[in-house]
Design a protein around this motif. Structure first.
Motif, PDB file in Angstrom:
ATOM      1  N   VAL A 201       2.754  -2.356   1.963  1.00 12.30           N
ATOM      2  CA  VAL A 201       3.020  -0.924   2.163  1.00 12.30           C
ATOM      3  C   VAL A 201       3.723  -0.821   3.507  1.00 12.30           C
ATOM      4  CG1 VAL A 201       2.019   1.354   2.490  1.00 12.30           C
ATOM      5  CG2 VAL A 201       1.037  -0.189   0.783  1.00 12.30           C
ATOM      6  N   VAL A 202       4.972  -0.354   3.484  1.00  7.07           N
ATOM      7  CA  VAL A 202       5.828  -0.423   4.681  1.00  7.07           C
ATOM      8  C   VAL A 202       6.600   0.884   4.874  1.00  7.07           C
ATOM      9  CG1 VAL A 202       6.132  -2.939   4.513  1.00  7.07           C
ATOM     10  CG2 VAL A 202       7.710  -1.415   3.291  1.00  7.07           C
ATOM     11  N   LYS A 203       7.148   1.049   6.075  1.00  3.68           N
ATOM     12  CA  LYS A 203       8.113   2.120   6.319  1.00  3.68           C
ATOM     13  C   LYS A 203       9.498   1.553   6.004  1.00  3.68           C
ATOM     14  CE  LYS A 203       5.504   4.774   9.704  1.00  3.68           C
ATOM     15  NZ  LYS A 203       5.472   5.361  11.060  1.00  3.68           N
ATOM     16  N   PRO A 204      10.306   2.269   5.232  1.00  4.01           N
ATOM     17  CA  PRO A 204      11.600   1.713   4.802  1.00  4.01           C
ATOM     18  C   PRO A 204      12.480   1.229   5.945  1.00  4.01           C
ATOM     19  CG  PRO A 204      11.145   3.738   3.620  1.00  4.01           C
ATOM     20  CD  PRO A 204      10.067   3.601   4.661  1.00  4.01           C
ATOM     21  N   GLU A 205      12.434   1.943   7.079  1.00  2.00           N
ATOM     22  CA  GLU A 205      13.319   1.574   8.200  1.00  2.00           C
ATOM     23  C   GLU A 205      12.867   0.307   8.917  1.00  2.00           C
ATOM     24  OE1 GLU A 205      10.387   4.715   9.813  1.00  2.00           O
ATOM     25  OE2 GLU A 205      11.517   4.349   7.952  1.00  2.00           O
ATOM     26  N   GLU A 206      11.664  -0.170   8.595  1.00  4.97           N
ATOM     27  CA  GLU A 206      11.127  -1.335   9.309  1.00  4.97           C
ATOM     28  C   GLU A 206      11.274  -2.644   8.535  1.00  4.97           C
ATOM     29  OE1 GLU A 206       7.128  -0.274  10.321  1.00  4.97           O
ATOM     30  OE2 GLU A 206       7.746   1.232  11.819  1.00  4.97           O
ATOM     31  N   VAL A 207      11.883  -2.577   7.335  1.00  7.28           N
ATOM     32  CA  VAL A 207      12.082  -3.800   6.547  1.00  7.28           C
ATOM     33  C   VAL A 207      13.515  -3.860   6.036  1.00  7.28           C
ATOM     34  CG1 VAL A 207       9.704  -4.148   5.765  1.00  7.28           C
ATOM     35  CG2 VAL A 207      11.185  -2.600   4.496  1.00  7.28           C
ATOM     36  N   SER A 208      13.986  -5.079   5.738  1.00  4.19           N
ATOM     37  CA  SER A 208      15.329  -5.249   5.189  1.00  4.19           C
ATOM     38  C   SER A 208      15.273  -5.182   3.663  1.00  4.19           C
ATOM     39  CB  SER A 208      15.902  -6.609   5.610  1.00  4.19           C
ATOM     40  OG  SER A 208      15.154  -7.653   4.997  1.00  4.19           O
ATOM     41  N   THR A 209      16.434  -4.952   3.041  1.00  9.70           N
ATOM     42  CA  THR A 209      16.511  -4.938   1.572  1.00  9.70           C
ATOM     43  C   THR A 209      16.101  -6.291   1.011  1.00  9.70           C
ATOM     44  OG1 THR A 209      18.352  -3.380   1.759  1.00  9.70           O
ATOM     45  CG2 THR A 209      18.034  -4.391  -0.381  1.00  9.70           C
ATOM     46  N   GLU A 210      16.465  -7.361   1.730  1.00  6.14           N
ATOM     47  CA  GLU A 210      16.097  -8.706   1.279  1.00  6.14           C
ATOM     48  C   GLU A 210      14.579  -8.865   1.239  1.00  6.14           C
ATOM     49  OE1 GLU A 210      20.105  -8.526   2.181  1.00  6.14           O
ATOM     50  OE2 GLU A 210      18.498  -8.059   3.593  1.00  6.14           O
ATOM     51  N   GLU A 211      13.905  -8.359   2.283  1.00  2.49           N
ATOM     52  CA  GLU A 211      12.440  -8.459   2.320  1.00  2.49           C
ATOM     53  C   GLU A 211      11.805  -7.647   1.192  1.00  2.49           C
ATOM     54  OE1 GLU A 211      11.395  -9.231   7.021  1.00  2.49           O
ATOM     55  OE2 GLU A 211      12.003  -7.209   6.425  1.00  2.49           O
ATOM     56  N   ILE A 212      12.369  -6.454   0.943  1.00  4.33           N
ATOM     57  CA  ILE A 212      11.863  -5.631  -0.176  1.00  4.33           C
ATOM     58  C   ILE A 212      12.048  -6.385  -1.489  1.00  4.33           C
ATOM     59  CG2 ILE A 212      12.174  -3.485  -1.479  1.00  4.33           C
ATOM     60  CD1 ILE A 212      13.069  -2.195   1.202  1.00  4.33           C
ATOM     61  N   GLY A 213      13.224  -7.004  -1.649  1.00  7.80           N
ATOM     62  CA  GLY A 213      13.502  -7.776  -2.863  1.00  7.80           C
ATOM     63  C   GLY A 213      12.530  -8.929  -3.049  1.00  7.80           C
ATOM     64  N   MET A 214      12.166  -9.595  -1.951  1.00 11.93           N
ATOM     65  CA  MET A 214      11.195 -10.698  -2.031  1.00 11.93           C
ATOM     66  C   MET A 214       9.828 -10.183  -2.464  1.00 11.93           C
ATOM     67  SD  MET A 214      12.422 -12.730   1.387  1.00 11.93           S
ATOM     68  CE  MET A 214      11.210 -14.055   1.401  1.00 11.93           C
ATOM     69  N   MET A 215       9.441  -9.014  -1.926  1.00 15.69           N
ATOM     70  CA  MET A 215       8.158  -8.424  -2.337  1.00 15.69           C
ATOM     71  C   MET A 215       8.201  -8.013  -3.810  1.00 15.69           C
ATOM     72  SD  MET A 215       6.758  -6.190   0.924  1.00 15.69           S
ATOM     73  CE  MET A 215       8.261  -5.629   1.702  1.00 15.69           C
ATOM     74  N   MET A 216       9.338  -7.472  -4.249  1.00 13.93           N
ATOM     75  CA  MET A 216       9.484  -7.102  -5.663  1.00 13.93           C
ATOM     76  C   MET A 216       9.367  -8.326  -6.570  1.00 13.93           C
ATOM     77  SD  MET A 216      12.531  -4.255  -5.316  1.00 13.93           S
ATOM     78  CE  MET A 216      12.798  -3.877  -7.039  1.00 13.93           C
ATOM     79  N   GLY A 217       9.679  -9.488  -6.013  1.00 14.19           N
ATOM     80  CA  GLY A 217       9.581 -10.741  -6.757  1.00 14.19           C
ATOM     81  C   GLY A 217       8.228 -11.412  -6.633  1.00 14.19           C
ATOM     82  N   GLY A 218       7.265 -10.794  -5.903  1.00 14.18           N
ATOM     83  CA  GLY A 218       5.900 -11.307  -5.885  1.00 14.18           C
ATOM     84  C   GLY A 218       5.453 -11.994  -4.612  1.00 14.18           C
ATOM     85  N   ILE A 219       6.232 -11.886  -3.522  1.00 17.94           N
ATOM     86  CA  ILE A 219       5.832 -12.499  -2.242  1.00 17.94           C
ATOM     87  C   ILE A 219       5.257 -11.410  -1.343  1.00 17.94           C
ATOM     88  CG2 ILE A 219       6.598 -13.818  -0.222  1.00 17.94           C
ATOM     89  CD1 ILE A 219       8.898 -14.873  -2.018  1.00 17.94           C
ATOM     90  N   ARG A 220       4.057 -11.658  -0.812  1.00 22.05           N
ATOM     91  CA  ARG A 220       3.399 -10.650   0.022  1.00 22.05           C
ATOM     92  C   ARG A 220       4.092 -10.514   1.373  1.00 22.05           C
ATOM     93  NH1 ARG A 220      -1.140  -8.780  -2.347  1.00 22.05           N
ATOM     94  NH2 ARG A 220      -1.999 -10.061  -4.015  1.00 22.05           N
ATOM     95  N   TYR A 221       4.019  -9.283   1.899  1.00 19.71           N
ATOM     96  CA  TYR A 221       4.673  -8.961   3.168  1.00 19.71           C
ATOM     97  C   TYR A 221       4.185  -9.885   4.290  1.00 19.71           C
ATOM     98  CZ  TYR A 221       6.302  -6.060   7.070  1.00 19.71           C
ATOM     99  OH  TYR A 221       6.924  -5.598   8.205  1.00 19.71           O
ATOM    100  N   GLU A 222       2.883 -10.182   4.309  1.00 23.64           N
ATOM    101  CA  GLU A 222       2.329 -11.029   5.370  1.00 23.64           C
ATOM    102  C   GLU A 222       2.954 -12.420   5.315  1.00 23.64           C
ATOM    103  OE1 GLU A 222      -0.342  -9.823   2.851  1.00 23.64           O
ATOM    104  OE2 GLU A 222       0.422  -8.011   3.828  1.00 23.64           O
ATOM    105  N   GLU A 223       3.225 -12.924   4.114  1.00 23.34           N
ATOM    106  CA  GLU A 223       3.836 -14.244   3.976  1.00 23.34           C
ATOM    107  C   GLU A 223       5.290 -14.227   4.457  1.00 23.34           C
ATOM    108  OE1 GLU A 223       3.301 -16.028   0.070  1.00 23.34           O
ATOM    109  OE2 GLU A 223       1.515 -14.779  -0.212  1.00 23.34           O
ATOM    110  N   ILE A 224       5.997 -13.134   4.171  1.00 22.34           N
ATOM    111  CA  ILE A 224       7.404 -13.028   4.582  1.00 22.34           C
ATOM    112  C   ILE A 224       7.508 -12.989   6.104  1.00 22.34           C
ATOM    113  CG2 ILE A 224       9.440 -11.526   4.545  1.00 22.34           C
ATOM    114  CD1 ILE A 224       8.423 -10.551   1.763  1.00 22.34           C
TER     115      ILE A 224
END
Length: 512
Positions: free
Chosen positions: A487-510
């Motif tokens: 659960v993030v603020k959009p301005e604090e993450v990149s599209t690539e990071e969002i894409g990785m989370m959409m693919g099943g990788i947790r934010y803490e791991e990224i």
């Protein structure tokens, strides 16, 4: 250097039996080895034009030339024989078949003993996938594959048939950012190999990124064609709508208030008994848009249905303004201050054969304001209500007594939004609020959601359009297999990071 037209469509007119004129003399030229973008509002005629080219629809008048020779297609098989293939927005796969048999289906030939050499087909497909670096598990049933892979199967199905022209209708609607990049890489490679691509999309940034030229259609007519290198998103939007469109959403900073909706450890099962929502917890605060991003089919639908009283909750609790609403039905939830813009407007949001007035009253019809006496609707009041919604929300409709099916998709969607906010809710669920909606209606609906947020309402936004979620949300949860990867603020993450989370990788791991 003179370019060779591979397709010329001249004066294409399509009139449906009910008198609707979908195409009004369209001319379209497609050159060999280019990627042509086809843009237009919802209902402008883009898909109708391409279905005509693919032999699914027959033009009322006009002619089609392939490599300078006039053709008349009776069916899609005629178009494929001439080297034209189409991947539809809604896939046409047999879910219980594996990928391999879906791809070769229909190529068995004719006659009692005609059959296809499956091993040879598999070998040829493997080479095709290796050449494109475009992987599909050929022996897995389609129903077990994610939508992004299903789309690859549809594309391979056409390439296996040796098409020279590939038509793609809204191909990125169900893809993650990483999958969109992968698709674009493959399309560019196909172009380098001499294939011609026609790319139907409503996403201006994708058209700007991928295409060589863009043809814009409005109300069944070609407005113009421009080289992409000379275009801007503002110019294309103006051509589509006929006026300037504000593409950026103005969202002033706002300090959110107390939680209006609270979800605790929610577990919900899908239609086949599988766990669709797996222990989800979050809240949506007053004066906040909380967005949910993710590839479709990861529990979004089941989550919304559980919150809105349409699906049973297996475990966990849902609170609205501190009151436990777990398991309560939609009518009670409406009375407690919830409104719901459903993801499927034609099946869940509207009754198409009913009038604008009748549809504007759904969910309000039991309120005393709209009844003479209990159970008897005051139709004068109802028509007055419908007229006020049409005026306030700039809905283009033939009249309050017209069937709602007579409205364009964008105006149908605006009617649903208008009806739901007229219930004066404190909490609004907006599921896929601009899906299949033209640029002008998209602009209106997005700005209205921000207006509700600015007025202190709590908005839960669920959308397959990642740009929409990023632009509108104050906070966003990225969902994968029924769980939030972050659960993030959009301005604090990149599209690539969002894409990785959409693919099943947790934010803490990224962020390790």
């Amino acid at each position: 250097m003179e370019r060779t037209p591979i397709i010329e469509m001249k004066g294409i007119v399509k009139v449906y039996p009910d008198g609707t004129k979908a195409l009004k003399g369209v001319d379209l030229t497609v050159y060999e080895g280019e990627i042509l973008g086809l843009l237009g509002e919802n209902g402008a005629g883009k898909t109708t034009l391409m279905k005509t080219l693919f032999g699914m629809l027959h033009p009322t008048s006009g002619k089609i030339l392939i490599r300078g020779k006039e053709v008349q297609f009776k069916s899609p098989s005629d178009a494929i024989a001439q080297g034209i293939g189409m991947v539809h927005q809604h896939f046409t796969l047999v879910e219980v078949f594996d990928a391999l048999h879906n791809i070769i289906l229909g190529m068995e030939g004719h006659g009692l003993f005609s059959k296809i050499d499956v091993d040879k087909a598999k070998e040829r497909l493997q080479k095709l996938m290796d050449d494109l670096n475009f992987k599909v598990p050929l022996e897995t049933p389609v129903e077990d594959l994610p939508v992004g892979v299903q789309q690859r199967i549809e594309i391979l199905k056409m390439l296996y048939r040796d098409v020279d022209v590939l038509i793609l209708d809204e191909p990125t609607a169900v893809l993650t950012p990483v999958e969109v990049e992968e698709l674009f890489r493959v399309l560019r490679q196909l172009k380098e190999e001499g294939k011609t691509i026609i790319f139907i999309s409503h996403k201006l940034n994708e058209v700007m990124d991928l295409t060589d030229r863009v043809t814009v259609i409005r109300k069944g007519e070609v407005v113009g064609t421009v080289n992409t290198s000379e275009a801007t998103p503002q110019l294309l939007a103006r051509m589509m709508v006929g006026r300037d469109v504000v593409l950026r959403i103005e969202k002033p900073p706002k300090e959110p208030g107390e939680p209006i909706l609270r979800v605790e450890n929610l577990k919900v099962r899908g239609d086949r008994g599988e766990v669709a929502v797996n222990g989800l917890s979050f809240d949506v605060r007053a004066g906040e848009i909380f967005g949910i991003a993710g590839v479709e089919g990861n529990g979004q639908t089941e989550l919304i249905e559980a919150i809105s009283g349409l699906r049973k909750v297996e475990e966990g609790k849902i609170y609205l303004q501190g009151k436990d609403i777990t398991g309560k039905g939609p009518r009670e939830l409406y009375d407690l201050g919830m409104a719901h813009v459903p993801e499927d407007r034609t099946h869940m949001g509207l009754i198409l054969d009913m009038t604008v007035t009748e549809n504007s009253l759904l969910g309000l019809h039991w309120r005393p304001d709209f009844q003479y006496v209990k159970g008897v609707i005051n139709w004068n009041k109802a028509r007055e209500h419908a007229r006020s919604l049409i005026e306030q929300f700039d809905i283009s409709a033939p009249g309050t007594e017209a069937p709602v099916k007579a409205l364009s998709g964008g105006n149908q969607q605006k009617l649903i939004v208008a009806r739901e906010v007229s219930k004066e809710p404190v909490f609004i669920i907006a599921a896929q609020p601009t899906r299949g909606v033209d640029v002008a209606s998209t602009e209106y609906i997005r700005n209205y959601l921000v207006k509700l947020r600015n007025e202190g309402k709590a908005v839960l936004l669920v959308s397959a359009d990642l740009d929409e979620v990023i632009q509108l949300s104050d906070r966003m949860g990225i969902i994968y297999e029924g769980e939030f990867m972050g659960v993030v603020k959009p301005e604090e993450v990149s599209t690539e990071e969002i894409g990785m989370m959409m693919g099943g990788i947790r934010y803490e791991e990224i962020r390790k």
